[in-house]
Design an enzyme around this catalytic site. Structure first.
Site, PDB file in Angstrom:
ATOM      1  N   ASP A 267       3.130   6.787  -4.766  1.00  0.00           N
ATOM      2  CA  ASP A 267       3.549   6.679  -6.168  1.00  0.00           C
ATOM      3  C   ASP A 267       5.030   6.301  -6.242  1.00  0.00           C
ATOM      4  O   ASP A 267       5.764   6.481  -5.273  1.00  0.00           O
ATOM      5  CB  ASP A 267       3.344   8.027  -6.878  1.00  0.00           C
TER       6      ASP A 267
ATOM      7  N   ASP B 229       0.876  -1.179   0.000  1.00  0.00           N
ATOM      8  CA  ASP B 229       0.000   0.000   0.000  1.00  0.00           C
ATOM      9  C   ASP B 229       0.910   1.224   0.000  1.00  0.00           C
ATOM     10  O   ASP B 229       1.086   1.906   1.005  1.00  0.00           O
ATOM     11  CB  ASP B 229      -0.878  -0.039   1.255  1.00  0.00           C
TER      12      ASP B 229
HETATM   13  N1  SAM Z   1      -3.487   4.817  -0.740  1.00  0.00           N
HETATM   14  C1  SAM Z   1      -2.378   5.570  -1.071  1.00  0.00           C
HETATM   15  C2  SAM Z   1      -2.160   5.843  -2.525  1.00  0.00           C
HETATM   16  O1  SAM Z   1      -2.407   4.980  -3.382  1.00  0.00           O
HETATM   17  O2  SAM Z   1      -1.766   6.957  -2.824  1.00  0.00           O
HETATM   18  C3  SAM Z   1      -1.133   5.129  -0.380  1.00  0.00           C
HETATM   19  C4  SAM Z   1      -1.252   5.615   1.020  1.00  0.00           C
HETATM   20  S1  SAM Z   1      -0.046   5.261   2.190  1.00  0.00           S
HETATM   21  C5  SAM Z   1      -0.112   6.816   3.004  1.00  0.00           C
HETATM   22  C6  SAM Z   1       1.541   5.240   1.385  1.00  0.00           C
HETATM   23  C7  SAM Z   1       2.667   5.133   2.378  1.00  0.00           C
HETATM   24  O3  SAM Z   1       3.771   4.393   1.837  1.00  0.00           O
HETATM   25  C8  SAM Z   1       3.283   6.477   2.809  1.00  0.00           C
HETATM   26  O4  SAM Z   1       2.895   6.755   4.138  1.00  0.00           O
HETATM   27  C9  SAM Z   1       4.791   6.281   2.677  1.00  0.00           C
HETATM   28  O5  SAM Z   1       5.515   6.844   3.738  1.00  0.00           O
HETATM   29  C10 SAM Z   1       4.887   4.756   2.619  1.00  0.00           C
HETATM   30  N2  SAM Z   1       6.115   4.260   2.011  1.00  0.00           N
HETATM   31  C11 SAM Z   1       6.721   4.720   0.886  1.00  0.00           C
HETATM   32  N3  SAM Z   1       7.854   4.026   0.658  1.00  0.00           N
HETATM   33  C12 SAM Z   1       7.958   3.090   1.645  1.00  0.00           C
HETATM   34  C13 SAM Z   1       8.903   2.085   1.950  1.00  0.00           C
HETATM   35  N4  SAM Z   1       9.982   1.913   1.183  1.00  0.00           N
HETATM   36  N5  SAM Z   1       8.692   1.310   3.037  1.00  0.00           N
HETATM   37  C14 SAM Z   1       7.602   1.490   3.823  1.00  0.00           C
HETATM   38  N6  SAM Z   1       6.671   2.441   3.590  1.00  0.00           N
HETATM   39  C15 SAM Z   1       6.843   3.232   2.513  1.00  0.00           C
END
Ligand code: SAM
Length: 277
Positions: free
Chosen positions: A160, A157
């Site tokens: 981008d 989840d």
């Molecule tokens: N539903 C959303 C969308 O499609 O736009 C995604 C929501 S969720 C908030 C995405 C999360 O992924 C973010 O909080 C970000 O910090 C996390 N994220 C990005 N890269 C990551 C990684 N390498 N490991 C763990 N979390 C990560």
């Protein structure tokens, strides 16, 4: 004075919302974080200027990313959620009676804190410290590299493929995820819009198809995201979602996902079939 916020989804396309109030704005080690109260979508989480989720339509995304793979697996017990800092996905995952443990690995602890404060209906499992939940603030890429034959289902989840999310959309990560899954495990990732992100979808499809015997793309209507049509790519070691017997599904109190959608979401229009050839 009217205040509007625009997400530039491509250099030529944007989605603008009228903002009633900015509730939070800050900078973490990874990204800018904002929560705004908008006229059309209510409260919204915005990371680096990209709309992530809204209280109005979040149920579609969170139900579809969680229940479609979890209903495909006959007995999911240990589930990994990578990202998902707003908490909506784990809220759905913990509803499954067979699930014993959900490990959520979110890289940015500030997203979790902000969601708990401003988006309580989405982050309720985080706020409650749900007994099935094991929350870790860490890089999901590193986490899967350290696991072998461990998870029944992995749900990515992520934001981008920019910033901290970039490494979650590549072959090395998919190889590590395959290795972290049990011999009948299922992987799913949000893969953006089939109208806007065609190159990304083709690449992810090609990479996952080369690693897993069963790869399927499914769709959901999500007004907040580019084009309003969003897709998810599922890769499975053994279970085919189209062979799943939907009469075994328990009532999960969902607003979007149901028995019919569990299968119909895999029905693709010709232009997407063409994309995946
Ligand atoms: N539903 C959303 C969308 O499609 O736009 C995604 C929501 S969720 C908030 C995405 C999360 O992924 C973010 O909080 C970000 O910090 C996390 N994220 C990005 N890269 C990551 C990684 N390498 N490991 C763990 N979390 C990560």
């Amino acid at each position: 004075m009217e205040l509007w916020m625009t997400e530039y989804q491509t250099p030529h396309l944007g989605l603008s919302v009228r903002v009633k109030e900015t509730l939070y704005s800050g900078q973490s080690d990874y990204q800018t974080i904002a929560v705004v109260d908008s006229e059309p979508f209510g409260r919204m989480l915005v990371l680096d200027g990209v709309f992530q989720t809204s209280v109005a339509d979040e149920f579609v995304y969170h139900e579809m990313i969680a229940h479609v793979p979890l209903c495909t697996h006959p007995n999911p017990k240990r589930v990994l959620v990578i990202g998902g800092g707003d908490g909506g996905t784990v809220r759905e995952v913990v509803k499954h009676p067979s699930v014993e443990q959900v490990v959520m690995v979110e890289i940015d602890g500030m997203v979790v804190d902000v969601a708990k404060r401003y988006l309580p209906e989405i982050s309720e499992a985080l706020i409650a410290g749900h007994p099935k939940l094991d929350l870790r603030i860490d890089d999901g890429i590193r986490h899967v590299q350290e696991k072998h034959d461990y998870y029944d289902v992995i749900i990515v989840d992520c934001s981008d493929p920019i910033g901290p999310g970039t490494g979650l959309f590549n072959y090395d990560f998919y190889q590590s995820a395959r290795q972290a899954l049990k011999s009948d495990g299922i992987f799913v990732q949000q893969t953006e819009s089939p109208f806007v992100h065609t190159d990304l979808i083709k690449r992810v499809w090609g990479e996952l198809s080369s690693l897993f015997p069963i790869t399927k793309l499914y769709l959901a209507a999500i007004p907040l995201y580019p084009s309003g049509t969003h897709c998810f790519t599922m890769a499975s070691k053994r279970y085919d979602p189209l062979e799943f017997e939907t009469d075994k599904m328990v009532d999960l109190g969902t607003k979007y996902h149901n028995r019919e959608i569990q299968k119909s979401c895999f029905v693709l229009p010709n232009f997407i079939k063409e994309l995946l050839k």
